[in-house]
Motif scaffolding. Structure first.
Motif, short mmCIF file in Angstrom:
data_model
loop_
_atom_site.label_atom_id
_atom_site.label_comp_id
_atom_site.label_asym_id
_atom_site.label_seq_id
_atom_site.Cartn_x
_atom_site.Cartn_y
_atom_site.Cartn_z
N THR B 78 28.29 2.31 12.12
CA THR B 78 27.59 2.95 13.41
C THR B 78 27.61 4.37 12.59
OG1 THR B 78 29.85 3.42 13.89
CG2 THR B 78 28.68 1.63 14.98
N ARG B 79 26.58 4.94 13.69
CA ARG B 79 26.51 6.54 13.44
C ARG B 79 26.79 7.20 14.85
NH1 ARG B 79 21.78 7.18 9.11
NH2 ARG B 79 22.01 5.09 8.36
N THR B 80 27.82 7.96 14.65
CA THR B 80 28.09 8.90 16.09
C THR B 80 27.01 9.93 16.14
OG1 THR B 80 30.05 8.18 15.47
CG2 THR B 80 29.87 9.78 17.15
N PRO B 85 29.01 6.29 19.44
CA PRO B 85 28.55 5.41 18.28
C PRO B 85 27.59 4.58 18.56
CG PRO B 85 30.63 4.69 18.73
CD PRO B 85 30.40 5.97 19.90
N TYR B 86 26.50 4.78 17.59
CA TYR B 86 25.38 3.99 17.57
C TYR B 86 25.23 2.70 16.26
CZ TYR B 86 23.54 6.94 21.38
OH TYR B 86 23.52 7.67 22.38
N THR B 87 25.03 1.53 16.92
CA THR B 87 24.83 0.56 15.93
C THR B 87 23.40 0.67 15.45
OG1 THR B 87 24.04 -1.04 17.44
CG2 THR B 87 26.52 -1.03 17.12
N PRO B 88 23.11 -0.01 14.08
CA PRO B 88 21.56 -0.13 13.74
C PRO B 88 20.74 -0.74 14.61
CG PRO B 88 23.09 -0.70 11.66
CD PRO B 88 23.86 -0.64 13.20
N GLU B 89 21.31 -1.82 15.46
CA GLU B 89 20.46 -2.48 16.53
C GLU B 89 20.00 -1.47 17.55
OE1 GLU B 89 23.53 -3.40 14.93
OE2 GLU B 89 23.65 -5.47 15.20
N GLU B 90 21.07 -0.44 17.85
CA GLU B 90 20.67 0.35 18.99
C GLU B 90 19.87 1.36 18.55
OE1 GLU B 90 24.60 0.29 21.56
OE2 GLU B 90 24.86 1.42 19.95
N ARG B 131 16.64 -9.35 16.07
CA ARG B 131 16.46 -9.94 17.48
C ARG B 131 16.93 -9.26 18.36
NH1 ARG B 131 15.39 -14.95 19.31
NH2 ARG B 131 14.98 -15.90 17.14
N LYS B 132 18.38 -8.58 18.03
CA LYS B 132 19.23 -7.90 19.15
C LYS B 132 18.85 -6.41 19.52
CE LYS B 132 23.32 -10.64 18.48
NZ LYS B 132 24.40 -10.76 17.53
N ALA B 133 18.18 -6.00 18.52
CA ALA B 133 17.66 -4.64 18.67
C ALA B 133 16.45 -4.61 19.70
CB ALA B 133 16.73 -4.01 17.36
N GLY B 134 15.59 -5.91 19.73
CA GLY B 134 14.40 -5.92 20.63
C GLY B 134 15.17 -6.16 22.04
N GLN B 135 16.13 -7.04 22.10
CA GLN B 135 16.77 -7.22 23.52
C GLN B 135 17.33 -5.92 23.99
OE1 GLN B 135 19.62 -10.47 22.14
NE2 GLN B 135 18.08 -11.87 22.54
N ILE B 136 18.35 -5.33 23.02
CA ILE B 136 18.55 -3.83 23.70
C ILE B 136 17.41 -3.12 23.97
CG2 ILE B 136 19.82 -1.65 22.95
CD1 ILE B 136 21.34 -3.44 20.89
N ASP B 513 27.89 -7.50 24.20
CA ASP B 513 27.69 -6.03 23.62
C ASP B 513 26.23 -5.50 23.82
OD1 ASP B 513 30.09 -5.67 22.90
OD2 ASP B 513 29.85 -6.52 20.70
N VAL B 514 25.35 -6.51 23.43
CA VAL B 514 23.84 -6.33 23.56
C VAL B 514 23.54 -5.99 25.04
CG1 VAL B 514 21.77 -7.36 23.48
CG2 VAL B 514 23.35 -7.51 21.56
N ALA B 515 23.99 -6.86 25.89
CA ALA B 515 23.72 -6.67 27.42
C ALA B 515 24.18 -5.24 27.71
CB ALA B 515 24.13 -7.58 28.16
N GLU B 516 25.40 -4.95 27.15
CA GLU B 516 25.93 -3.77 27.72
C GLU B 516 25.20 -2.62 27.23
OE1 GLU B 516 30.52 -3.50 27.53
OE2 GLU B 516 29.70 -1.68 26.54
N SER B 517 24.71 -2.45 25.83
CA SER B 517 24.15 -1.62 25.22
C SER B 517 22.76 -1.19 26.09
CB SER B 517 23.63 -1.96 23.77
OG SER B 517 24.63 -1.49 22.80
N ARG B 518 22.15 -2.48 26.35
CA ARG B 518 20.81 -2.44 26.93
C ARG B 518 20.95 -1.78 28.43
NH1 ARG B 518 17.03 -7.64 28.15
NH2 ARG B 518 15.62 -6.71 29.77
N ALA B 519 21.97 -1.96 29.00
CA ALA B 519 22.30 -1.42 30.26
C ALA B 519 22.58 0.27 30.16
CB ALA B 519 23.31 -2.02 30.93
N SER B 520 23.48 0.49 29.14
CA SER B 520 23.92 1.83 28.91
C SER B 520 22.74 2.71 28.50
CB SER B 520 25.14 1.99 28.07
OG SER B 520 24.97 1.67 26.88
N LEU B 521 21.95 2.28 27.44
CA LEU B 521 20.98 2.80 26.77
C LEU B 521 19.86 3.01 27.66
CD1 LEU B 521 21.28 1.79 23.12
CD2 LEU B 521 22.58 3.61 24.54
N SER B 522 19.42 2.35 28.75
CA SER B 522 18.37 2.24 29.41
C SER B 522 18.29 3.57 30.26
CB SER B 522 18.30 1.10 30.57
OG SER B 522 19.12 1.42 31.45
N HIS B 523 19.40 4.33 30.48
CA HIS B 523 19.39 5.66 31.27
C HIS B 523 18.89 6.83 30.29
CE1 HIS B 523 21.53 3.53 34.11
NE2 HIS B 523 22.50 3.21 33.33
#
Lengths: 158, 527
Positions: B78-80, B85-90, B131-136, B513-523
């Motif tokens: 991850t990179r903070t 912290p952000y994953t490569p997917e995010e 695939r997860k990056a797309g979902q996020i 995690d993916v669903a959570e990322s998607r929700a939290s990063l959508s802001h």
């Protein structure tokens, strides 16, 4: 001869088939018209874009000339040679303006705007403010052709 | 609603869709360029900038700018940024969001269903992460396909009904890949793939920059080094790029290197350039030959088309040398955009096929009509399938009974056709074992090897064993690898029916995690 009611119903069904077919054709034609309209509009833009694109290598060469001469002028002590170099740089900017590329006015103290400025480095100075211009930027109307290369202020630099 | 194809590249990314006249069209970004730098700048905790401006911002805030995130896909790192912290997917999701938003701006239609391309060598982990990056990013990823397949689709669609074998030579800015593909009755199959992920067009540029600097140094040894000055160095990089372009059409070009009040005239001929970079080109030829040898061993003894992909394949020496060395005239068409366009065509065709298969004939026909497809073309698309092969070998860690040596037993071999469904029997090692650790391994290097250190562990789990069983109690392991390269592992023992099911989970990101990322990063806003 066929009974009259059969003839009428045949005619009616043929007519309704025909109506349906004309309706479909009409829809298709409308779709084609829409596409033609769009292609026409795009073509107009493209013709303009192509002209602009043909100018790109010429402008790139002129940017380079402008940058180099301006940089050399800045290195020189005040005097005739420096005036001459500055004049040449100005002339080049004039030629660029004639191709539609107008210089973006940037001066030290301007707030940093990532849409107009490309940070080339940082130096001590007020944060998020342009403290120096290393290369001029150019725009064509609202479109930024080349961002101005600038040095941005950073408050504490150890 | 249009479906889109996305080329999510290491240095640049691109988005395309099929238009009303069934042509793949690349959508320009808001900066008016076809491709967007895959660079992410975490400007504030609430705002993320993607693209050229993010790239420029590296000078100001190098610690808040991330580039080449594709190289970290599938890794648990991850990179903070601003304390989060952000994953490569995010991080990749931000690039995808920018592409989608700009395409929406350009076309006025919502981007939702997408196909994303990945290199052919990407394994299960990297594909899953993509695939997860797309979902996020809030996209519906209908499939993940390999870049050379996408490029082959762009070319294949141009020659419908033609059976052929294609060699894809992809020289990008920072990576080089070769793949052999066969096209038979409209079916596309990846035969094998190879490459060098540290070799790309940037290496050619570096050589030119060094040459220009060296000519200056020779003429003016008494002043400072031109590469020590940031501005001169940047100018030399631009000059090198122009020089490279210029030498594609002219045989020689002169660059005046100006620095510290001096000037050096550097005349560079095409031969000079080619001599200077000969070893780089030779390296690509060597890898290409190695790929052909692998294909030969798999029964593909020659090829009909040589397809060039990637901006750097525009250098004339590339096509000339390949034609001379391999005896086939290379085809060069839109090398920068071929992958995104192919992905768009695939996305379109696959959606059409899925609608048909799902019984939604009306919707499928409406979609085809919108793209102006004739009924013949519709039938052709409906009948076309795409077969792919496993990019790497997969197996589980096992221990030899006699020597107690640990090794990797591969169930799926590299280049096995997908989907693959392989079951193999194993047994417990000691008396009264209560559990068996299932460690799923993926080949790490270019060649499959049973040595544990040549494989990466990509998933693990425990299978419970009924009490009181002697050594040699049988267990069964099944590997199911789908066409997009996603792996599902099941281990079971038959006595009690105990079963362990593992979906290969990479980088620690679960579906939750993916669903959570998607929700939290959508802001966060992405611009």
């Amino acid at each position: 001869m066929l009974p009259e009611h059969d003839l009428t119903s045949d005619l009616a069904s043929s007519l309704s088939r025909l109506t349906e077919e004309v309706g479909r054709e009409h829809e298709r034609a409308a779709h084609r018209e829409q596409i033609i309209d769009r292609l026409h509009a795009e073509n107009q833009q493209l013709r303009h874009g192509l002209l602009q694109e043909a100018l790109t290598p010429v402008r790139n060469g002129l940017y380079r000339l402008h940058d180099t001469v301006a940089r050399e002028a800045a290195r020189l002590e005040p005097g005739h040679a420096r005036d001459l170099f500055e004049a040449i740089a100005e002339e080049v900017a004039e030629v660029l303006a004639r191709t539609g590329a107008d210089r973006i006015e940037v001066t030290a103290g301007d707030p940093y705007d990532p849409n107009l400025h490309r940070p080339a480095g940082t130096a001590e100075g007020p944060a998020n403010t342009v403290v120096g211009v290393v290369s001029d930027g150019f725009r064509c109307g609202d479109r930024v052709l080349r961002k101005a290369g600038v040095v941005i202020g950073k408050e504490e630099i150890s | 609603m249009a479906v889109h194809g996305i080329d999510l590249g290491t240095t640049y990314s691109c988005i395309a869709s099929v238009d009303e006249v069934s042509r793949p069209t690349v959508h320009r970004n808001t900066e008016d360029t076809d491709t967007t730098p895959s660079v992410v700048f975490f400007e504030t905790p609430e705002n993320v900038v993607v693209g050229q401006t993010a790239k420029d911002s590296a000078v100001l805030e190098p610690d808040l700018v991330v580039s080449r995130i594709k190289r970290d896909m599938g890794l648990d790192v991850t990179r903070t940024m601003h304390g989060r912290p952000y994953t490569p997917e995010e991080i990749s999701a931000f690039v995808l969001r920018k592409l989608a938003a700009d395409a929406e701006m350009a076309t006025g239609s919502h981007v939702e269903d997408v196909v994303i391309t990945v290199p052919a060598y990407f394994g299960a982990a990297e594909r899953d992460a993509t695939r997860k990056a797309g979902q996020i990013a809030g996209l519906n990823v209908i499939d993940i396909i390999s870049e050379p397949i996408a490029a082959a689709i762009t070319y294949g669609v141009l020659n419908p009904g033609e059976n052929c074998r294609i060699l894809v030579y992809d020289l990008g800015g920072g990576t080089f890949d070769t793949t052999v593909i066969t096209l038979q009755g409209g079916d596309i199959e990846v035969v094998c793939t190879d490459g060098d992920h540290e070799l790309g067009g940037a290496d050619w540029d570096d050589r030119l920059v060094e040459l220009l600097a060296e000519r200056f140094r020779l003429e003016h040894p008494d002043v400072t080094d031109p590469l020590d000055d940031k501005q001169t160095e940047q100018q030399l990089r631009r000059d090198a790029e122009e020089l490279k372009k210029s030498l594609t059409s002219r045989t020689k070009h002169t660059v005046r290197v100006m620095h510290d009040g001096r000037v050096a005239k550097a005349e560079v001929s095409r031969e000079d350039f080619e001599r200077l970079t000969r070893d780089l080109l030779d390296r690509t030829i060597e890898i290409t030959r190695r790929t052909l040898a692998t294909a030969h061993a798999k029964g593909v003894e020659s090829f009909d088309h040589l397809v060039l992909v990637g901006g750097s394949s525009k250098m004339p020496a590339v096509a000339e040398t390949l034609a001379k060395e391999l005896g086939v005239q290379p085809r060069l068409q839109d090398p920068d955009l071929a992958v995104a366009k192919g992905a768009a065509l695939y996305a379109f065709e696959e959606t059409y096929r899925r609608l048909l298969a799902g019984g939604a004939r009306e919707q499928a026909e409406e979609m085809a009509a919108r793209a102006g497809l004739s009924s013949g073309e519709q039938q052709r698309i409906a009948g076309r399938t795409i077969k792919t092969v496993a990019s790497r070998a997969f197996g589980i860690k096992a221990v030899s009974v006699n020597t107690r040596r640990e090794y990797v037993a591969h169930l799926v071999q590299a280049n096995d056709p997908l989907p693959a469904d392989v079951t193999e029997g194993f047994a417990t090692l000691d008396d009264y074992q209560t559990r068996v650790a299932i460690e799923v391994m993926e080949q790490a290097g270019a060649e499959a090897s049973e040595a544990v250190e040549d494989n990466n562990r990509i998933a693990e789990g425990d299978l419970a064993i009924p009490p009181g069983k002697p050594a040699g109690f049988p267990i069964e392991v099944t590997f199911t690898l789908d066409t997009s390269g996603l792996l599902h592992v099941t281990a079971r023992e038959h006595e009690t029916g105990q079963e362990l099911s593992l979906n290969v989970q990479i980088g620690g990101m679960t579906e939750e995690d993916v669903a959570e990322s998607r929700a939290s990063l959508s802001h966060l806003t992405v611009s």
